[in-house]
Design an enzyme around this catalytic site. Structure first.
Site, PDB file in Angstrom:
ATOM      1  N   GLN A 271       0.810  -1.217   0.000  1.00  0.00           N
ATOM      2  CA  GLN A 271       0.000   0.000   0.000  1.00  0.00           C
ATOM      3  C   GLN A 271       0.851   1.278   0.000  1.00  0.00           C
ATOM      4  O   GLN A 271       0.313   2.375   0.219  1.00  0.00           O
ATOM      5  CB  GLN A 271      -0.946   0.007   1.215  1.00  0.00           C
ATOM      6  CG  GLN A 271      -2.028  -1.056   1.179  1.00  0.00           C
ATOM      7  CD  GLN A 271      -1.522  -2.443   1.562  1.00  0.00           C
ATOM      8  OE1 GLN A 271      -0.442  -2.589   2.119  1.00  0.00           O
ATOM      9  NE2 GLN A 271      -2.304  -3.464   1.271  1.00  0.00           N
ATOM     10  N   ASP A 272       2.145   1.147  -0.229  1.00  0.00           N
ATOM     11  CA  ASP A 272       3.028   2.311  -0.243  1.00  0.00           C
ATOM     12  C   ASP A 272       2.717   3.180  -1.455  1.00  0.00           C
ATOM     13  O   ASP A 272       2.870   2.750  -2.597  1.00  0.00           O
ATOM     14  CB  ASP A 272       4.482   1.849  -0.289  1.00  0.00           C
ATOM     15  CG  ASP A 272       5.486   2.969  -0.077  1.00  0.00           C
ATOM     16  OD1 ASP A 272       5.112   4.154  -0.179  1.00  0.00           O
ATOM     17  OD2 ASP A 272       6.654   2.647   0.199  1.00  0.00           O
ATOM     18  N   ARG A 273       2.302   4.411  -1.211  1.00  0.00           N
ATOM     19  CA  ARG A 273       1.934   5.305  -2.310  1.00  0.00           C
ATOM     20  C   ARG A 273       3.113   6.138  -2.804  1.00  0.00           C
ATOM     21  O   ARG A 273       3.047   6.751  -3.866  1.00  0.00           O
ATOM     22  CB  ARG A 273       0.778   6.203  -1.876  1.00  0.00           C
ATOM     23  CG  ARG A 273      -0.487   5.383  -1.550  1.00  0.00           C
ATOM     24  CD  ARG A 273      -1.566   6.241  -0.927  1.00  0.00           C
ATOM     25  NE  ARG A 273      -2.049   7.236  -1.865  1.00  0.00           N
ATOM     26  CZ  ARG A 273      -2.518   8.440  -1.502  1.00  0.00           C
ATOM     27  NH1 ARG A 273      -2.555   8.774  -0.237  1.00  0.00           N
ATOM     28  NH2 ARG A 273      -2.953   9.271  -2.411  1.00  0.00           N
ATOM     29  N   TYR A 274       4.187   6.184  -2.024  1.00  0.00           N
ATOM     30  CA  TYR A 274       5.410   6.821  -2.514  1.00  0.00           C
ATOM     31  C   TYR A 274       6.163   5.874  -3.450  1.00  0.00           C
ATOM     32  O   TYR A 274       6.640   6.276  -4.504  1.00  0.00           O
ATOM     33  CB  TYR A 274       6.327   7.205  -1.351  1.00  0.00           C
ATOM     34  CG  TYR A 274       5.907   8.437  -0.596  1.00  0.00           C
ATOM     35  CD1 TYR A 274       5.589   9.614  -1.261  1.00  0.00           C
ATOM     36  CD2 TYR A 274       5.844   8.434   0.786  1.00  0.00           C
ATOM     37  CE1 TYR A 274       5.210  10.745  -0.571  1.00  0.00           C
ATOM     38  CE2 TYR A 274       5.474   9.562   1.500  1.00  0.00           C
ATOM     39  CZ  TYR A 274       5.153  10.717   0.812  1.00  0.00           C
ATOM     40  OH  TYR A 274       4.781  11.835   1.510  1.00  0.00           O
TER      41      TYR A 274
END
Length: 322
Positions: A271-274
């Protein structure tokens, strides 16, 4: 007490000055301050097998608490000396704010940040080779750069929620933050651009966690969290932020990852959006010879790196070479 409590309560920051540091550009600064923490007494000469932890964009040497479950009692790194250094450009170590040089502080690169750490380790402890390097986010940029440029200086490498290059949303965020700050009338009038710094910090907050996390907050909670981040951001030094962002925006190790010789264990959060795994850690693992990759779910998104302790046994096995 938890491992984090032991580290944070009993180990206070120490300080050292590098006699002279030369940037890749050729510019030099003298008596460059270095802020650091270790899990052994700073006077100790027994620093064999040291593991270096490198913090992310907004952190400092205290950010080693993110891996407290690994460094504390029963942790995979319990028996290794841990050294955590506030990076070049971060308050506490040599930076525009700490040196009072402001915009006259030399612009630096990720390689400069690595060389700053290497020179400190050599001058302070006589260390030229370490057991391993662990880097989170922007700290991962440095860990990867270190492994690429100096492949024989570490046994293992652990990049956490990071990438070998800055592209897409990350580049856009760093660039937009700098536009906000640099074009603010307050900065142009040589005053602290508090509003711009606050807005830049709010912008970072909106990408640090998963969409599910934000959706779980009611609007009042979200507004309060944004304002808190804005208040913290307004206290930052504008040139610390601008110079750090410029260094990050130039980060690109394309075509160089094959130089890495250290055993490599990469962690990514789905779920890392970076750093979305499909764009960053998955292709990176394919480019680093023999790299292992661990992906896990966390509603905390990029900040899910704080949950790495649940992989303590896996990390212990990796470090042991089993």
């Amino acid at each position: 007490m938890s491992g984090e409590d032991v580290f944070m309560d009993e180990v206070q920051p120490s300080y050292f000055k590098i006699r002279e540091f030369q940037f890749d550009s050729g510019e030099k600064i003298r008596d460059a301050p270095v802020e650091y923490r270790t899990t052994v007494k700073p006077s100790s000469e027994d620093m064999d097998n040291a593991v270096i932890y490198i913090h992310g964009w907004s952190g400092d040497c205290s950010s080693v608490r993110r891996i407290a479950a690994l460094t504390g009692p029963g942790g995979a790194l319990e028996d290794f000396p841990i050294i955590s250094i506030s990076s070049l450009g971060s308050p506490g170590s040599a930076s525009p704010s700490t040196t009072s040089m402001g915009k006259d502080f030399p612009e630096y690169t990720i390689l400069d940040m690595v060389n700053f750490q290497r020179q400190f380790l050599n001058e302070r402890f006589g260390i030229r080779r370490v057991k391993g390097v662990i880097g989170t986010s922007m700290g991962g940029f440095q860990a990867l750069q270190w492994a690429v440029e100096y492949p024989d200086e570490m046994e293992f490498l652990m990049p956490l929620v990071t990438s070998w290059r800055v592209r897409g949303i990350n580049y856009a965020l760093f660039s937009y933050m700098n536009h906000l700050i640099e074009e603010d009338p307050e900065l142009r009038a040589s005053r602290r651009p508090e509003r711009a710094l606050s807005l830049a910090s709010m912008l970072m907050y909106l990408h640090g966690l998963s969409r599910e996390y934000y959706h779980g907050l009611d609007n009042a909670e979200l507004e309060s969290s944004m304002m808190d981040m804005g208040s913290e951001g307004s206290l930052m030094d504008p040139y610390d932020v601008i110079w750090r962002n410029r260094a990050a925006m130039k980060h690109d190790l394309s075509g160089k990852l094959e130089r890495i010789r250290a055993r490599t264990l990469i962690f990514g959060v789905n779920q890392d959006r970076y750093f979305p795994p499909e764009l960053d850690v998955i292709p990176m693992a394919q480019l680093i010879p023999g790299a292992e990759l661990v992906l896990f779910d966390s509603e905390c998104g990029h900040l899910g790196v704080n949950e790495i302790g649940k992989y303590n046994e896996l990390v212990a096995s990796f470090i042991g070479g089993d």
